[in-house]
Structures are given as structure tokens and as C-alpha cells.
Design a protein around this motif. Structure first.
Motif, PDB file in Angstrom:
ATOM      1  N   GLN A   1       0.820  -1.281  -0.071  1.00  0.00           N
ATOM      2  CA  GLN A   1       0.002  -0.017  -0.110  1.00  0.00           C
ATOM      3  C   GLN A   1       0.739   1.214  -0.225  1.00  0.00           C
TER       4      GLN A   1
ATOM      5  N   ASP B   1       2.663  -4.420  -9.318  1.00  0.00           N
ATOM      6  CA  ASP B   1       1.454  -5.185  -9.783  1.00  0.00           C
ATOM      7  C   ASP B   1       0.267  -4.264  -9.742  1.00  0.00           C
ATOM      8  N   THR B   2       0.182  -3.792  -8.689  1.00  0.00           N
ATOM      9  CA  THR B   2      -1.163  -2.951  -8.346  1.00  0.00           C
ATOM     10  C   THR B   2      -0.953  -1.738  -9.510  1.00  0.00           C
TER      11      THR B   2
ATOM     12  N   ARG C   1     -14.391  -3.784  -2.020  1.00  0.00           N
ATOM     13  CA  ARG C   1     -12.796  -4.135  -1.618  1.00  0.00           C
ATOM     14  C   ARG C   1     -12.461  -5.414  -2.248  1.00  0.00           C
ATOM     15  N   GLN C   2     -13.582  -6.148  -2.039  1.00  0.00           N
ATOM     16  CA  GLN C   2     -13.165  -7.551  -2.326  1.00  0.00           C
ATOM     17  C   GLN C   2     -12.398  -7.928  -3.845  1.00  0.00           C
ATOM     18  N   ALA C   3     -11.618  -8.368  -3.733  1.00  0.00           N
ATOM     19  CA  ALA C   3     -10.776  -8.542  -5.325  1.00  0.00           C
ATOM     20  C   ALA C   3     -11.111 -10.002  -5.869  1.00  0.00           C
TER      21      ALA C   3
ATOM     22  N   ARG D   1      -9.811 -12.852  -8.540  1.00  0.00           N
ATOM     23  CA  ARG D   1      -8.498 -13.514  -8.620  1.00  0.00           C
ATOM     24  C   ARG D   1      -8.243 -14.100  -9.974  1.00  0.00           C
TER      25      ARG D   1
ATOM     26  N   THR E   1      -7.154  -7.291  -8.463  1.00  0.00           N
ATOM     27  CA  THR E   1      -6.321  -6.775  -7.056  1.00  0.00           C
ATOM     28  C   THR E   1      -7.235  -5.889  -6.571  1.00  0.00           C
ATOM     29  N   TYR E   2      -6.950  -5.278  -5.103  1.00  0.00           N
ATOM     30  CA  TYR E   2      -7.456  -4.235  -4.930  1.00  0.00           C
ATOM     31  C   TYR E   2      -6.601  -2.903  -5.174  1.00  0.00           C
TER      32      TYR E   2
ATOM     33  N   PRO F   1      -5.248   0.520  -4.952  1.00  0.00           N
ATOM     34  CA  PRO F   1      -5.043   1.580  -3.777  1.00  0.00           C
ATOM     35  C   PRO F   1      -5.655   3.043  -4.142  1.00  0.00           C
TER      36      PRO F   1
END
Lengths: 128, 360
Positions: B37, B227-228, B289-291, B293, B312-313, B315
């Protein structure tokens, strides 16, 4: 970071008796291993569980992990703050990062959980 | 095929910072230092650096280098001037994507191809026999290191560090400069959606350069944030969105494979374009928020209609996002889908990528 006065599980949860209720969270070690938490799937209030039931899921950027019921119990309350701020578990796993509270929990079952000393030994053996 | 896991020249630097290390593409790489994060947000608001020494770097030289590369790389290379880099693909005859690459033109007779870490050996085995005898090939991945420095402060800070104004360097342009007697390459490229550079310098010098950047306040960031960041920036990852099982048409990236000149895979891409792809790569976002996959199933009208390749989540966006291959009739921005996660299903909307970009 293994406070006294709590019970622990081999799955890295903690439980604390608070009045007539039992409070559940995950340990400092667990939050560190998971990394920044991004989502907590809170259980429904009133959910009845057996010891070891998958109770809820916590997600980090990389993975989703089950959190288990430490003893037979009924969910009495959930930490609603985690819905928008799952990072509370990272910042304060034993305080503001509590996850849920149980009523009607199995007092005998609590005796089979790990003491702080036993949990410390478990962590030492896992890192060995 | 080597099975040993390799370390970059910065391995000890990562350990010294207490990084969590993971295996990626045959290399031990830092996944995070302080946390995904904060590393993500440091990149979006200030400046961070990423160890990208694991990526492959192939140099080509000779009078026939351009001709040889033109037949292998899906993008037009002949239209490039010196100091320009361009994104493209290596394709099989059937159009399957062997890798996504960036080609750098130093001059007509000297080129660099940057390839992915996990595909480096495969790419080399594909490329070298197809070059012809008079092209000199060098795999410089071991002798040369690479650092990505990314974020809104990156250009200003690197201009000061390198004593060279980089703020006027255009996107996908690069320069060579001499520093401490060494020739280094700096390109205005990256994999984060931020302004920034990728710096190529000797593997024996890169640890000292890393330490110097730490001293001037550049924070390290790991593969987790990479990755995010790339997902918010809508950039595909080889092995997830791109693979030999898809052509650039399914990936929605046919613009990088549509030059008039012939190259391996061109006929297949043309045929696929004419026939239409059965599935197309889409971005998606959810309200929560639930990712989702990789491997989760996309559902529409109660039927399986696709598969998630990354999720992903996010940020910066503060919701879950990702990429998925969706059946062609469904694959349009705005379409509503359900994603089966094995737990609570997620409601998602297909979106046009990128969801975030500050590169220009």
C-alpha cells in the motif's frame, strides 16, 4: 508481540474473554505475514459456528485467507470499522483491529487453545 | 532449461532493507519492503525505484540488424528515429504471443530489445536462429542492470542526479549519457502509469547507484506495488493477460501488430482480425474492496462468459479492479458481469483501460 492474557490458535488467531463475550482477532504475526489487508469479509451476526469452522476471510493484495472459529460460538457483533479500514488489523491487531465478538461460546473449548508461551513456541518452530 | 533460482546484483540491498523475497520468473525478487500500500502510494505521490535487473536485454548490431528485427517484431521499426523506443510483440507463426517487448533504436545498426524475465531463454532460442549470420547478438542481461525510477518527482529528481535535464525527454524516448566514465541509457518508460525513467547501467555499478538514490530520498518499491500500479495503468503482464494461447487481436492490442511489412505472425493476425476474435481482453472494476483473482469465472445471464487473468484491490482507485477475457459479444465497456470467486460473487462492470494514467 504476543500479549499476555489472550488465548491463541495454531492458525494465528487470538481470543480474549471480555465480560460474558469472547473477542476474536488475528495475531501480529498473522497480519505481518499477510501484508497490507485490503478487505475483510465480516461474518453475519447470529452465525452459529463449531470450533474450527471457516468463519470469515481476510484479503491482502496477493491472497485471501480463512479465519476460523476458535471454539463453538455464536457471532454477537462485528467490527464494522474494518469494512472501510481493514488496515486497522495491520496497525493494531490486538486492539482496534478486533474482528468479531461471540456469545454462547464454549468455555471448556477455550482451555484447549494455546497459552502465550505455547504460541511463542509455535512461532519459533514455524520459523525454524 | 535452468532450474536454479537467480539473484539480481541488488539481492543484498533488498536483504539489507528487510524486503520480503519471492521467486518470480526464475529470480528471487523483492515483493515488498514496508508494504504494498505505502509503496504504491509513494509511487503515485512522490518517487520510488524498482529493481528490474531480472528483465532480459538483447543487443543487436550490424547493417542487417534492422531487417532481421523487422521480421521478428510486430511493430513498425523502420519508422523509428534514433533515440526512440517502441512497444511490440514477438509472435509465433499462428499469431500466439511469445512475448511483449520494447525495442530501442540507438541508430540504424544498433538496437536493444527488452524482454520479460521468465521468457528470456525462450525468446533467445526463438530469435537467434532467425537473425542471419551477419547480425551480432548479445544477451546483456547479466552484465547490465536496470532500475525503474517512477513517480511525479522522478524526472526532476533524476535530472539532478544525472546532471541532465530529463523533463523535456518525450514519452518513449531515450538518451545515452556518460556518468563516472560509464555509458548509461535512460528511457522515459515504465510500468506504473507514472512519469518516470528506466535506467540501464553496468551490473557491477548498480548497487552503488541504488545506494545513491536511497540517500537522495528515493524509496524502494517491490513487485507487489508494481502489480497494483500496472493494473491501474491498464498494462498487461505476460503470463497473465498475454500468452502463446492468445494473439494481439484477443488482447485488443492489434494496433501494435498491424504494420504493412511482413513479420512472423502477420498473416495469422490478419486472418484473426478478419474472422473476429471469440474473446477479448477487458478491464473490470467493482464497487467494493473484495478482489477477484486470476482464474475466477466471469458470468453473464447465468452463463460462464469469460475468465479473470489478474485482479487486485487498487489503492489509488479504492476498489477492486482487474483484467478478464470476456466472450466477444459481451466484451464492451459498461457491460455488467458477475464474477464467481468461490465465495460471495462479485458484481463488476467492464471498463476501458487504463483506469489511471499520468505518464504524459
Amino acid at each position: 508481540m504476543i500479549p499476555e492474557g489472550l488465548c491463541y490458535t495454531k492458525d494465528h488467531e487470538w481470543a480474549r474473554v471480555d465480560g460474558g463475550e469472547l473477542v476474536l482477532g488475528i495475531t501480529h504475526h498473522a497480519q505481518q505475514a499477510l501484508g497490507d489487508l485490503t478487505y475483510v469479509e465480516l461474518p453475519k451476526i447470529g452465525k452459529v459456528c463449531k470450533a474450527g469452522d471457516a468463519l470469515l476471510v481476510v484479503e491482502s493484495h496477493k491472497a485471501a485467507s480463512d479465519v476460523y472459529a476458535p471454539v463453538a460460538s455464536t457471532v454477537a457483533a462485528v467490527n464494522q470499522a474494518l469494512a472501510d479500514a481493514p488496515e486497522l488489523i495491520n496497525h493494531d491487531p490486538y486492539g482496534q483491529g478486533w474482528i468479531c465478538r461471540f456469545k454462547d461460546w464454549d468455555r471448556e473449548g477455550l482451555k484447549s487453545l494455546l497459552t502465550p508461551e505455547a504460541y511463542r513456541k509455535l512461532l519459533a518452530s514455524e520459523s525454524a | 532449461m535452468t532450474t536454479s533460482i537467480r539473484q539480481t546484483p541488488l539481492f543484498a540491498c533488498h536483504q539489507a532493507l528487510g524486503a520480503r523475497m519471492v521467486e518470480f520468473g526464475g529470480w528471487m525478487m523483492p515483493v515488498q519492503y514496508e508494504g504494498i500500500q505505502s509503496e504504491h502510494l509513494n509511487t503515485r505521490t512522490a518517487v520510488t525505484m524498482f529493481d528490474t535487473c531480472h528483465m532480459g536485454r538483447f543487443y543487436f548490431s550490424g547493417a542487417r540488424a534492422l531487417d532481421a528485427l523487422s521480421g521478428l517484431v510486430s511493430q513498425d521499426l523502420r519508422g523509428m528515429r534514433d533515440g526512440v523506443c517502441r512497444y511490440g510483440f514477438l509472435l509465433r507463426e499462428d499469431g500466439g504471443i511469445l512475448d511483449d517487448v520494447i525495442a530501442y533504436r540507438f541508430d540504424a545498426q544498433r538496437w536493444l530489445l527488452v524482454v520479460n524475465a521468465g521468457t528470456r531463454e525462450k525468446d533467445r532460442d526463438w530469435i537467434v536462429p532467425r537473425l542471419g549470420a551477419d547480425v551480432v547478438f548479445e544477451d546483456a542481461s547479466e552484465r547490465q542492470g536496470k532500475l525503474d525510477i517512477q513517480g511525479p518527482r522522478a524526472l526532476e529528481l533524476m535530472s539532478a542526479v544525472l546532471n541532465r535535464d530529463l523533463t523535456e525527454l518525450g514519452y518513449f524516448r531515450f538518451i545515452s549519457l556518460t556518468r563516472n566514465g560509464e555509458s548509461i541509457v535512460v528511457s522515459r518508460t515504465g510500468y506504473t502509469g507514472e512519469k518516470g525513467v528506466e535506467v540501464y547501467l553496468g551490473a557491477d555499478r548498480i548497487a552503488a547507484f541504488w545506494a545513491e538514490l536511497l540517500r537522495v530520498g528515493v524509496k524502494p518499491a517491490g513487485l507487489g506495488a508494481r502489480d497494483t500500479l500496472r493494473l491501474e495503468a491498464g498494462l498487461p503482464l505476460y503470463g497473465h493477460e498475454l500468452s502463446e494461447a492468445v494473439t494481439p487481436v484477443e488482447a485488443g492490442m492489434e494496433r501494435y501488430a498491424s504494420k504493412a511489412e511482413d513479420f512472423i505472425g502477420r498473416a495469422a493476425v490478419t486472418r484473426r482480425l478478419a474472422a473476429g476474435a471469440a474473446r477479448r481482453l477487458c478491464g473490470f472494476r467493482t464497487g467494493g474492496r473484495q478482489a477477484a483473482r486470476a482464474g475466477n469465472t466471469l458470468m453473464a445471464d447465468g452463463r460462464a462468459a469469460g475468465i479473470v487473468t489478474s485482479g487486485t484491490y487498487a489503492p489509488t482507485l479504492q476498489c477492486a479492479i482487474g483484467f478478464a477475457y470476456a466472450a466477444a459479444p459481451l466484451a464492451t465497456p459498461g457491460a455488467r458481469v458477475t464474477i464467481e470467486t468461490g465465495r460471495a460473487p462479485l458484481e463488476a462492470e467492464l471498463v476501458r483501460m487504463p483506469l489511471y494514467s499520468a505518464v504524459k
